[in-house]
Motif scaffolding. Structure first.
Motif, PDB file in Angstrom:
ATOM      1  N   ARG A 159       0.841  -1.185   0.000  1.00 18.86           N
ATOM      2  CA  ARG A 159       0.000   0.000   0.000  1.00 18.86           C
ATOM      3  C   ARG A 159       0.885   1.248   0.000  1.00 18.86           C
ATOM      4  O   ARG A 159       1.936   1.257   0.660  1.00 18.86           O
ATOM      5  CB  ARG A 159      -0.860   0.033   1.278  1.00 18.86           C
ATOM      6  CG  ARG A 159      -2.126  -0.805   1.199  1.00 18.86           C
ATOM      7  CD  ARG A 159      -3.239  -0.032   0.465  1.00 18.86           C
ATOM      8  NE  ARG A 159      -4.458  -0.816   0.323  1.00 18.86           N
ATOM      9  CZ  ARG A 159      -4.674  -1.667  -0.692  1.00 18.86           C
ATOM     10  NH1 ARG A 159      -3.747  -1.840  -1.639  1.00 18.86           N
ATOM     11  NH2 ARG A 159      -5.804  -2.331  -0.762  1.00 18.86           N
TER      12      ARG A 159
ATOM     13  N   GLY B 236      -1.371   9.811   2.609  1.00 19.11           N
ATOM     14  CA  GLY B 236      -2.330  10.723   3.247  1.00 19.11           C
ATOM     15  C   GLY B 236      -1.757  12.127   3.303  1.00 19.11           C
ATOM     16  O   GLY B 236      -1.804  12.881   2.352  1.00 19.11           O
TER      17      GLY B 236
ATOM     18  N   ASP C 145      -5.275   2.860   9.433  1.00 16.49           N
ATOM     19  CA  ASP C 145      -6.235   3.792   8.819  1.00 16.49           C
ATOM     20  C   ASP C 145      -7.235   4.263   9.870  1.00 16.49           C
ATOM     21  O   ASP C 145      -7.934   3.458  10.498  1.00 16.49           O
ATOM     22  CB  ASP C 145      -6.990   3.084   7.677  1.00 16.49           C
ATOM     23  CG  ASP C 145      -8.058   3.993   7.084  1.00 16.49           C
ATOM     24  OD1 ASP C 145      -7.710   4.837   6.250  1.00 16.49           O
ATOM     25  OD2 ASP C 145      -9.220   3.882   7.524  1.00 16.49           O
TER      26      ASP C 145
ATOM     27  N   ASN D  59     -10.039   5.880   9.615  1.00 21.13           N
ATOM     28  CA  ASN D  59     -11.476   5.732   9.344  1.00 21.13           C
ATOM     29  C   ASN D  59     -11.957   4.311   9.615  1.00 21.13           C
ATOM     30  O   ASN D  59     -12.952   4.104  10.282  1.00 21.13           O
ATOM     31  CB  ASN D  59     -11.763   6.116   7.877  1.00 21.13           C
ATOM     32  CG  ASN D  59     -11.338   7.560   7.616  1.00 21.13           C
ATOM     33  OD1 ASN D  59     -11.643   8.447   8.405  1.00 21.13           O
ATOM     34  ND2 ASN D  59     -10.572   7.767   6.552  1.00 21.13           N
TER      35      ASN D  59
ATOM     36  N   ILE E 164      -3.702  -1.788   7.188  1.00 27.79           N
ATOM     37  CA  ILE E 164      -4.053  -1.638   5.763  1.00 27.79           C
ATOM     38  C   ILE E 164      -3.453  -2.720   4.862  1.00 27.79           C
ATOM     39  O   ILE E 164      -3.754  -2.774   3.676  1.00 27.79           O
ATOM     40  CB  ILE E 164      -3.663  -0.243   5.226  1.00 27.79           C
ATOM     41  CG1 ILE E 164      -2.163   0.007   5.310  1.00 27.79           C
ATOM     42  CG2 ILE E 164      -4.411   0.838   6.004  1.00 27.79           C
ATOM     43  CD1 ILE E 164      -1.753   1.344   4.682  1.00 27.79           C
TER      44      ILE E 164
END
Ligand SMILES: O=C(O)c1[nH]c(=O)[nH]c(=O)c1I
Length: 314
Positions: A60, A64, A206, A208, A213
Protein backbone atom coordinates in the motif's frame (compact mmCIF):
# COMPACT_ATOMS: atom_id res chain seq x y z
CA UNK A 1 27.46 17.71 -16.98
CA UNK A 2 27.71 13.94 -17.35
CA UNK A 3 26.10 11.13 -15.32
CA UNK A 4 28.54 8.53 -16.67
CA UNK A 5 30.05 6.31 -14.01
CA UNK A 6 31.63 2.90 -13.51
CA UNK A 7 30.70 0.08 -11.16
CA UNK A 8 33.00 -2.92 -10.64
CA UNK A 9 34.89 -1.60 -13.70
CA UNK A 10 31.69 -1.70 -15.83
CA UNK A 11 30.73 1.54 -17.61
CA UNK A 12 27.22 2.87 -16.91
CA UNK A 13 25.54 5.79 -18.66
CA UNK A 14 24.05 6.89 -15.34
CA UNK A 15 23.95 5.75 -11.68
CA UNK A 16 20.19 5.08 -11.45
CA UNK A 17 18.54 1.67 -11.20
CA UNK A 18 15.52 -0.08 -9.67
CA UNK A 19 15.49 -1.53 -6.18
CA UNK A 20 15.15 -5.31 -6.21
CA UNK A 21 11.50 -6.27 -5.92
CA UNK A 22 10.08 -3.32 -7.85
CA UNK A 23 9.15 -3.67 -11.53
CA UNK A 24 11.42 -6.72 -11.94
CA UNK A 25 9.50 -9.93 -11.16
CA UNK A 26 8.56 -11.06 -14.69
CA UNK A 27 10.11 -10.79 -18.17
CA UNK A 28 7.77 -8.01 -19.35
CA UNK A 29 8.83 -5.83 -16.41
CA UNK A 30 12.51 -6.63 -16.92
CA UNK A 31 12.18 -5.75 -20.62
CA UNK A 32 10.58 -2.42 -19.63
CA UNK A 33 13.55 -1.71 -17.35
CA UNK A 34 15.93 -2.59 -20.18
CA UNK A 35 14.09 -0.11 -22.44
CA UNK A 36 14.02 2.55 -19.70
CA UNK A 37 16.72 5.14 -19.11
CA UNK A 38 18.05 3.39 -16.01
CA UNK A 39 21.81 2.86 -15.97
CA UNK A 40 21.45 -0.67 -14.60
CA UNK A 41 18.73 -3.05 -13.36
CA UNK A 42 18.21 -5.85 -10.83
CA UNK A 43 15.83 -8.81 -10.69
CA UNK A 44 13.31 -9.56 -7.94
CA UNK A 45 14.96 -11.54 -5.11
CA UNK A 46 14.37 -15.17 -5.90
CA UNK A 47 14.10 -18.43 -4.02
CA UNK A 48 15.01 -21.83 -5.46
CA UNK A 49 11.31 -22.67 -6.13
CA UNK A 50 8.59 -20.29 -7.34
CA UNK A 51 6.55 -18.66 -4.56
CA UNK A 52 3.11 -17.03 -4.49
CA UNK A 53 4.07 -14.88 -1.51
CA UNK A 54 1.78 -13.45 1.13
CA UNK A 55 -2.01 -12.86 0.82
CA UNK A 56 -3.20 -9.51 -0.53
CA UNK A 57 -3.49 -6.64 0.18
CA UNK A 58 0.27 -6.77 0.70
CA UNK A 59 1.47 -3.42 -0.73
CA UNK A 60 0.00 0.00 0.00
CA UNK A 61 1.20 3.53 -0.71
CA UNK A 62 0.97 5.82 2.31
CA UNK A 63 0.05 9.15 0.75
CA UNK A 64 -2.33 10.72 3.25
CA UNK A 65 -0.45 13.77 4.49
CA UNK A 66 3.11 14.52 3.40
CA UNK A 67 5.59 12.84 3.64
CA UNK A 68 4.61 9.76 1.65
CA UNK A 69 5.92 6.24 1.34
CA UNK A 70 4.88 2.62 1.16
CA UNK A 71 4.39 -0.42 3.31
CA UNK A 72 4.79 -3.94 1.93
CA UNK A 73 4.69 -7.51 3.05
CA UNK A 74 4.95 -9.24 -0.33
CA UNK A 75 6.41 -12.38 1.21
CA UNK A 76 9.04 -13.02 -1.45
CA UNK A 77 6.72 -13.84 -4.39
CA UNK A 78 8.89 -14.79 -7.37
CA UNK A 79 9.08 -17.07 -10.44
CA UNK A 80 11.86 -19.21 -8.95
CA UNK A 81 15.60 -19.13 -9.58
CA UNK A 82 15.62 -20.96 -12.97
CA UNK A 83 13.38 -18.25 -14.45
CA UNK A 84 15.79 -15.46 -13.50
CA UNK A 85 18.85 -17.50 -14.46
CA UNK A 86 17.28 -17.91 -17.92
CA UNK A 87 16.73 -14.15 -18.06
CA UNK A 88 20.42 -13.53 -17.28
CA UNK A 89 21.25 -15.71 -20.29
CA UNK A 90 19.24 -13.54 -22.68
CA UNK A 91 19.85 -10.06 -21.21
CA UNK A 92 21.52 -7.49 -23.48
CA UNK A 93 24.59 -6.56 -21.40
CA UNK A 94 25.70 -4.02 -23.99
CA UNK A 95 22.68 -1.91 -23.13
CA UNK A 96 23.15 -1.94 -19.35
CA UNK A 97 24.49 -4.14 -16.54
CA UNK A 98 22.12 -6.61 -14.87
CA UNK A 99 22.15 -7.61 -11.21
CA UNK A 100 20.50 -10.83 -10.04
CA UNK A 101 19.18 -10.87 -6.48
CA UNK A 102 18.84 -14.11 -4.51
CA UNK A 103 17.12 -14.61 -1.17
CA UNK A 104 17.16 -18.30 -0.37
CA UNK A 105 14.95 -19.60 2.44
CA UNK A 106 17.87 -21.66 3.74
CA UNK A 107 21.66 -21.49 3.52
CA UNK A 108 21.61 -24.60 1.34
CA UNK A 109 19.17 -22.93 -1.07
CA UNK A 110 21.45 -19.89 -1.30
CA UNK A 111 24.46 -22.14 -1.91
CA UNK A 112 22.60 -24.10 -4.61
CA UNK A 113 21.74 -20.85 -6.45
CA UNK A 114 25.29 -19.52 -6.04
CA UNK A 115 26.70 -22.79 -7.39
CA UNK A 116 24.48 -22.63 -10.49
CA UNK A 117 25.46 -18.99 -11.06
CA UNK A 118 29.14 -19.82 -10.75
CA UNK A 119 28.80 -22.58 -13.37
CA UNK A 120 26.71 -20.29 -15.62
CA UNK A 121 29.61 -17.81 -15.78
CA UNK A 122 27.10 -15.03 -16.43
CA UNK A 123 28.00 -11.31 -16.59
CA UNK A 124 25.10 -10.67 -14.18
CA UNK A 125 26.21 -9.23 -10.84
CA UNK A 126 25.05 -11.18 -7.78
CA UNK A 127 23.29 -9.27 -4.96
CA UNK A 128 22.60 -11.56 -1.97
CA UNK A 129 19.58 -10.33 -0.04
CA UNK A 130 20.24 -10.53 3.71
CA UNK A 131 17.27 -8.40 4.65
CA UNK A 132 13.84 -9.65 3.60
CA UNK A 133 11.60 -8.66 6.54
CA UNK A 134 8.41 -10.33 5.35
CA UNK A 135 8.75 -14.11 5.33
CA UNK A 136 6.81 -15.21 8.43
CA UNK A 137 9.07 -17.17 10.76
CA UNK A 138 12.29 -16.16 9.00
CA UNK A 139 14.41 -13.64 10.90
CA UNK A 140 16.45 -11.25 8.76
CA UNK A 141 19.98 -12.60 8.28
CA UNK A 142 21.32 -9.05 8.41
CA UNK A 143 20.26 -8.84 12.06
CA UNK A 144 21.91 -12.12 13.07
CA UNK A 145 25.63 -11.37 12.83
CA UNK A 146 26.78 -14.96 13.41
CA UNK A 147 24.42 -16.29 10.72
CA UNK A 148 25.52 -13.48 8.37
CA UNK A 149 29.18 -14.35 8.93
CA UNK A 150 28.55 -18.04 8.27
CA UNK A 151 26.54 -17.26 5.13
CA UNK A 152 29.25 -14.94 3.78
CA UNK A 153 31.98 -17.53 4.41
CA UNK A 154 29.99 -20.24 2.58
CA UNK A 155 28.66 -18.04 -0.24
CA UNK A 156 31.97 -16.30 -1.07
CA UNK A 157 33.72 -19.66 -1.14
CA UNK A 158 30.88 -21.28 -3.12
CA UNK A 159 31.06 -18.43 -5.63
CA UNK A 160 34.79 -19.03 -6.05
CA UNK A 161 35.63 -15.62 -4.60
CA UNK A 162 33.94 -13.96 -7.63
CA UNK A 163 32.80 -10.41 -6.82
CA UNK A 164 29.30 -10.14 -5.33
CA UNK A 165 27.30 -7.80 -3.12
CA UNK A 166 24.86 -7.94 -0.25
CA UNK A 167 21.55 -6.11 0.36
CA UNK A 168 21.60 -4.95 3.96
CA UNK A 169 18.80 -4.01 6.34
CA UNK A 170 18.98 -0.60 7.99
CA UNK A 171 21.01 -0.47 11.19
CA UNK A 172 20.26 2.09 13.89
CA UNK A 173 23.19 1.81 16.29
CA UNK A 174 26.84 2.77 15.75
CA UNK A 175 27.95 -0.48 17.39
CA UNK A 176 25.91 -2.36 14.75
CA UNK A 177 27.49 -0.36 11.88
CA UNK A 178 30.89 -1.28 13.39
CA UNK A 179 30.09 -4.97 13.84
CA UNK A 180 28.45 -5.45 10.42
CA UNK A 181 31.31 -3.63 8.66
CA UNK A 182 33.92 -5.67 10.55
CA UNK A 183 32.32 -8.87 9.29
CA UNK A 184 31.92 -7.58 5.71
CA UNK A 185 35.53 -6.37 5.59
CA UNK A 186 36.73 -9.93 6.21
CA UNK A 187 35.30 -10.87 2.80
CA UNK A 188 37.20 -9.01 0.05
CA UNK A 189 35.03 -10.61 -2.64
CA UNK A 190 32.02 -8.78 -1.18
CA UNK A 191 32.66 -5.89 -3.55
CA UNK A 192 29.57 -3.83 -2.72
CA UNK A 193 26.86 -3.33 -0.15
CA UNK A 194 23.39 -2.06 -0.97
CA UNK A 195 21.95 0.08 1.82
CA UNK A 196 19.09 -0.05 2.71
CA UNK A 197 16.26 -2.53 2.43
CA UNK A 198 12.88 -1.38 3.78
CA UNK A 199 12.65 -0.56 7.48
CA UNK A 200 11.13 -3.80 8.68
CA UNK A 201 7.88 -4.32 10.54
CA UNK A 202 6.34 -0.88 10.49
CA UNK A 203 2.58 -0.62 11.13
CA UNK A 204 0.28 1.58 9.02
CA UNK A 205 -3.19 2.21 10.49
CA UNK A 206 -6.24 3.79 8.82
CA UNK A 207 -8.15 6.10 11.16
CA UNK A 208 -11.48 5.73 9.34
CA UNK A 209 -11.59 1.95 9.36
CA UNK A 210 -9.59 1.77 12.58
CA UNK A 211 -7.75 -1.08 10.88
CA UNK A 212 -4.33 -2.00 9.57
CA UNK A 213 -4.05 -1.64 5.76
CA UNK A 214 -2.14 -4.74 4.65
CA UNK A 215 -3.27 -8.31 5.33
CA UNK A 216 -0.09 -10.29 6.16
CA UNK A 217 1.40 -10.36 9.67
CA UNK A 218 -1.44 -8.34 11.27
CA UNK A 219 -0.45 -5.35 9.14
CA UNK A 220 3.27 -5.30 9.94
CA UNK A 221 5.40 -4.61 6.86
CA UNK A 222 8.52 -3.03 5.39
CA UNK A 223 8.48 0.77 5.20
CA UNK A 224 9.77 2.67 2.17
CA UNK A 225 9.65 6.17 0.72
CA UNK A 226 10.25 9.59 2.27
CA UNK A 227 10.07 8.15 5.79
CA UNK A 228 13.30 6.18 5.34
CA UNK A 229 15.55 8.73 3.60
CA UNK A 230 17.55 9.92 6.66
CA UNK A 231 18.07 6.32 7.78
CA UNK A 232 19.12 5.31 4.26
CA UNK A 233 21.61 8.20 4.03
CA UNK A 234 23.06 7.26 7.43
CA UNK A 235 23.57 3.64 6.39
CA UNK A 236 25.11 4.64 3.03
CA UNK A 237 27.55 6.99 4.77
CA UNK A 238 28.29 4.62 7.67
CA UNK A 239 29.35 1.80 5.32
CA UNK A 240 31.07 4.24 2.92
CA UNK A 241 33.28 5.32 5.85
CA UNK A 242 33.86 1.78 7.22
CA UNK A 243 34.35 -0.17 3.97
CA UNK A 244 36.79 1.88 1.85
CA UNK A 245 37.50 -1.14 -0.39
CA UNK A 246 33.83 -1.66 -1.24
CA UNK A 247 31.29 0.28 -3.28
CA UNK A 248 28.01 1.34 -1.71
CA UNK A 249 24.72 1.30 -3.60
CA UNK A 250 22.21 3.69 -2.05
CA UNK A 251 18.55 2.76 -1.73
CA UNK A 252 15.77 4.40 0.27
CA UNK A 253 13.68 7.52 -0.14
CA UNK A 254 14.83 8.48 -3.66
CA UNK A 255 12.06 10.09 -5.72
CA UNK A 256 13.87 12.95 -7.48
CA UNK A 257 17.27 14.26 -8.45
CA UNK A 258 17.56 15.81 -4.99
CA UNK A 259 17.58 12.54 -3.04
CA UNK A 260 19.76 10.87 -5.68
CA UNK A 261 22.26 13.73 -5.22
CA UNK A 262 22.19 13.27 -1.43
CA UNK A 263 22.84 9.52 -1.69
CA UNK A 264 25.80 10.14 -4.03
CA UNK A 265 27.16 12.87 -1.74
CA UNK A 266 26.86 10.47 1.22
CA UNK A 267 29.02 7.94 -0.64
CA UNK A 268 26.79 5.93 -2.95
CA UNK A 269 28.16 4.94 -6.37
CA UNK A 270 24.77 3.83 -7.71
CA UNK A 271 21.28 4.78 -6.52
CA UNK A 272 18.22 2.50 -6.47
CA UNK A 273 14.54 3.52 -6.49
CA UNK A 274 11.74 1.39 -5.06
CA UNK A 275 8.54 3.10 -3.87
CA UNK A 276 8.78 6.00 -6.35
CA UNK A 277 9.36 3.57 -9.23
CA UNK A 278 6.43 1.42 -8.08
CA UNK A 279 4.16 4.48 -8.18
CA UNK A 280 5.51 6.26 -11.30
CA UNK A 281 6.80 3.45 -13.51
CA UNK A 282 10.05 3.22 -15.50
CA UNK A 283 9.57 6.71 -16.98
CA UNK A 284 10.90 7.94 -13.63
CA UNK A 285 14.49 7.28 -14.70
CA UNK A 286 14.38 9.93 -17.46
CA UNK A 287 12.87 12.45 -15.02
CA UNK A 288 15.37 11.83 -12.21
CA UNK A 289 18.30 11.85 -14.63
CA UNK A 290 17.26 15.29 -15.89
CA UNK A 291 16.78 16.58 -12.34
CA UNK A 292 20.18 15.28 -11.24
CA UNK A 293 21.89 16.86 -14.27
CA UNK A 294 20.17 20.16 -13.51
CA UNK A 295 21.37 20.12 -9.89
CA UNK A 296 24.92 19.35 -11.05
CA UNK A 297 24.77 22.21 -13.56
CA UNK A 298 23.53 24.65 -10.91
CA UNK A 299 26.39 23.62 -8.62
CA UNK A 300 29.02 23.68 -11.38
CA UNK A 301 29.76 19.93 -11.21
CA UNK A 302 30.84 18.25 -14.47
CA UNK A 303 31.03 14.63 -13.27
CA UNK A 304 29.67 12.53 -10.38
CA UNK A 305 33.24 12.24 -9.05
CA UNK A 306 33.20 16.00 -8.40
CA UNK A 307 30.89 15.42 -5.40
CA UNK A 308 30.49 11.65 -4.88
CA UNK A 309 31.37 10.75 -1.30
CA UNK A 310 32.31 14.37 -0.47
CA UNK A 311 29.76 14.98 2.27
CA UNK A 312 31.02 17.69 4.57
CA UNK A 313 30.81 17.61 8.37
CA UNK A 314 30.64 20.59 10.67
O1 LIG B 1 8.26 -9.04 0.92
C1 LIG B 1 9.19 -9.07 0.06
O2 LIG B 1 9.19 -9.84 -0.94
C2 LIG B 1 10.32 -8.14 0.32
N1 LIG B 1 9.97 -6.88 0.73
C3 LIG B 1 10.92 -5.96 1.08
O3 LIG B 1 10.59 -4.81 1.45
N2 LIG B 1 12.24 -6.29 1.02
C4 LIG B 1 12.64 -7.53 0.62
O4 LIG B 1 13.86 -7.80 0.58
C5 LIG B 1 11.64 -8.49 0.24
I1 LIG B 1 12.25 -10.36 -0.43
Amino acid sequence: PSLATTFLDLPLTNPLMNASGVWCSVASQLEALLESESGAMVTKSCTLEPRDGNPEPRYRVLDGNKPWGSINSMGLPNEGFPYYLRYTERHDYETKPLFISISGLTLDDNLAMVDSLKDAVTPAILEVNLSCPNVPGKAQLGYDFDAMDTLLAEVTSGYGQRQLGVKLPPYFDIAHFDEAAAILNRYPSVAFVTCINSIGNALAIDINSESVIIKPKDGFGGLGGDYVLPTALANVNAFFRRCPEKAVIGCGGVKSGQEAFLHLLAGATLVQMGTALYEEGPGIFARVKAELLSIMAQKGYENLSDFQGKLKTL
